[in-house]
Enzyme design. Structure first.
Site, PDB file in Angstrom:
ATOM      1  N   HIS A   1       0.832  -1.213   0.000  1.00  0.00           N
ATOM      2  CA  HIS A   1       0.000   0.000   0.000  1.00  0.00           C
ATOM      3  C   HIS A   1       0.865   1.262   0.000  1.00  0.00           C
ATOM      4  CE1 HIS A   1      -3.920  -2.036   0.932  1.00  0.00           C
ATOM      5  NE2 HIS A   1      -3.048  -3.005   1.221  1.00  0.00           N
TER       6      HIS A   1
ATOM      7  N   ASP B   1      -5.673   5.792   1.521  1.00  0.00           N
ATOM      8  CA  ASP B   1      -5.920   4.416   1.109  1.00  0.00           C
ATOM      9  C   ASP B   1      -7.391   4.106   1.354  1.00  0.00           C
ATOM     10  OD1 ASP B   1      -3.990   1.724   0.757  1.00  0.00           O
ATOM     11  OD2 ASP B   1      -6.012   1.327   1.497  1.00  0.00           O
TER      12      ASP B   1
END
Ligand code: UDP
Length: 460
Positions: free
Chosen positions: A25, A123
């Protein structure tokens, strides 16, 4: 790689980006930050102290460490640093992070000596940030670090739950049944994702992720239209928030945000290998295997007769520090085992003929970006969906799975490296890469998507 020259250099708008603190991520968020910087935005990164990337690789960004600064805060500071339990942060920060984030955003928004903040990009799994951004009147865009296809499957989780597909026992006879909603998937793919209900802890996180992604002001995908044409149409049709599809690896590598030191000593060896001859093997930053399976993988690789470059992360083999279970001399002169590589550089190397991967989305897309065919061995989560899409929709890989038998492994490698089947798979991988390259030229879908993202964010 695409042109990285800043098109607006006055840096009169600022963007705050907030990645989930795990390798798969962090890499795409920092690639996105570099892309936005190259388009003239000023960049502030919010990050946890946990898994902080090396900030000296980003002298052009401002970093602010948030949420886990107080060593006495029992909520954040006693969480495991490694293994699957380190992912508990996703639950804990989503549950408790709102006040702290609001405070930090208020501080940033009120700064008079820095460019005004256009938006927050987080995110998708930081779903708690949507209501915080709303409360301070800051538009929030989402970076979704997996495929559009995966998002659509996650969106359908309540339906799949109602049909009883989640939580089936392994020996259930329905595992080979095809899903009516996603004919490319079988029930066993859903089971492999690893959660038992749409309302258990992971199911709950994914439901919230889907809901707050749909509620955001825009969704940025690390993908491109030609890769997921049908899914793109569905997303545009069904989700109000605008979507921007940008293949990040074509702009920047994820190398600078690597949390593990990268070995480069094997390059002279790789340079000497014939074109398309080496199998690159890596199962990402989070997977583990038992010793017995590790040895089976080793023997399968050796028995295939192909040279290989194998990434074995320290701690990958349960109960071992690194590769102690291997007998000396098993891996001959013709192959290499390393702890970690600059993966995109490896995949771009002319000697690499195939990538045996766990199908994390970054690895999958990096392979697609270099036109490298894959051997697909998903472990859990979205990897199962990515692998199925690559093998059955795009047909750019051989599906092996992760029931480890040396004969099956050697066979899969030969199918892709030696057989006619491999020739066809390689050709399809090349065609997709060509479509991607065209999409990056002015007028192409990826080029235009990035331009619209820049205009959109500038208009906020
Ligand atoms: N990676 C790397 N070197 C390696 C193995 C992996 O730099 O030896 C990078 C890879 O390029 C990718 C990331 O680590 O950007 C892994 O992300 P992915 O989504 O593929 O899998 P995850 O680790 O999240 O399961």
């Amino acid at each position: 790689m695409a042109d990285q020259t800043p098109t607006r250099v006055n840096r009169n708008r600022r963007i705050i980006l907030f990645p989930l603190p795990y390798q798969g991520h962090i890499n795409p968020m920092l690639q996105l930050a570099n892309i936005l910087y190259s388009k003239g935005f000023s960049i502030t990164i919010f990050h946890t102290n946990f898994n902080a990337p090396n900030t000296s690789n980003y002298p052009h960004f401002t970093f602010k460490f948030i949420l886990d600064n107080d060593p006495n805060d029992q909520r954040y500071c006693n969480l495991p640093l490694t293994g699957m339990a380190s992912f508990d942060r996703i639950f804990v920060f989503n549950d408790h992070g709102a006040d702290s984030l609001r405070h930090e955003l208020d501080l940033e928004i009120s700064k008079k000596d820095e460019p005004p903040v256009s938006c927050l990009i987080t995110d998708a799994l930081w779903y708690f940030t949507q209501s915080v951004a709303d409360s301070v009147n800051l538009p929030r865009l989402v970076l979704r670090t997996s495929s559009l296809f995966c998002f659509l499957v996650y969106s359908s989780m309540p339906i799949l739950h109602d049909r009883g597909y989640l939580g089936l026992a392994n020996d259930n006879t329905t595992v080979k049944q095809v899903l009516a909603e996603f004919p490319v998937l079988k029930v066993k793919d859903i089971m492999k994702m690893g959660f038992k209900s749409s309302t258990d802890a992971i199911g709950g996180v994914l439901n919230n992720m889907v809901k707050q992604t749909k509620a955001s002001s825009g969704i940025i995908w690390n993908s491109f239209k030609e890769l997921e044409e049908t899914e793109f149409e569905m997303v545009v049709r069904d989700i109000k928030a605008p979507s921007f599809l940008i293949p990040f690896p074509k702009h920047f590598t994820g190398s600078s945000s690597s949390l593990i030191e990268q070995d480069r000593t094997f390059f002279p060896w790789l340079d000497q290998q014939p074109p398309n001859s080496v199998v690159y093997v890596s199962f990402g930053s989070t997977t583990n295997v038992d010793e017995k399976d590790f040895l089976e993988i080793a023997h399968g690789l050796v028995d295939s007769g192909q040279p290989f470059l194998w990434v074995v992360r320290p701690g990958y083999v349960n109960g071992s520090t690194w590769i102690e279970p291997l007998t000396d001399g098993l891996v001959g002169k013709n192959s290499r085992i390393v702890k970690w590589t600059p993966q995109q550089e490896v995949l771009a190397h002319k000697a690499i003929g195939a990538f045996w991967t766990h199908n994390g989305w970054n690895s999958t897309l990096e392979s697609v970006c270099e036109g490298v065919p894959m051997i697909l061995s998903p472990f859990f989560g979205d990897q199962a969906l990515n692998a199925r899409y690559m093998s059955d929709v795009l047909k750019v890989g051989v599906y092996l799975g992760n029931v480890w038998h040396k004969e099956d492994i050697a066979n899969a490698i030969r199918r892709i490296m030696v057989d006619n089947e491999g020739e066809e798979i390689r050709e399809r991988a090349k065609v997709i890469k060509q479509k991607l390259d065209v999409s990056l030229i002015k007028g192409g879908s990826s080029y235009e998507s990035l331009e619209s993202l820049v205009s959109y964010v500038s208009s906020l």
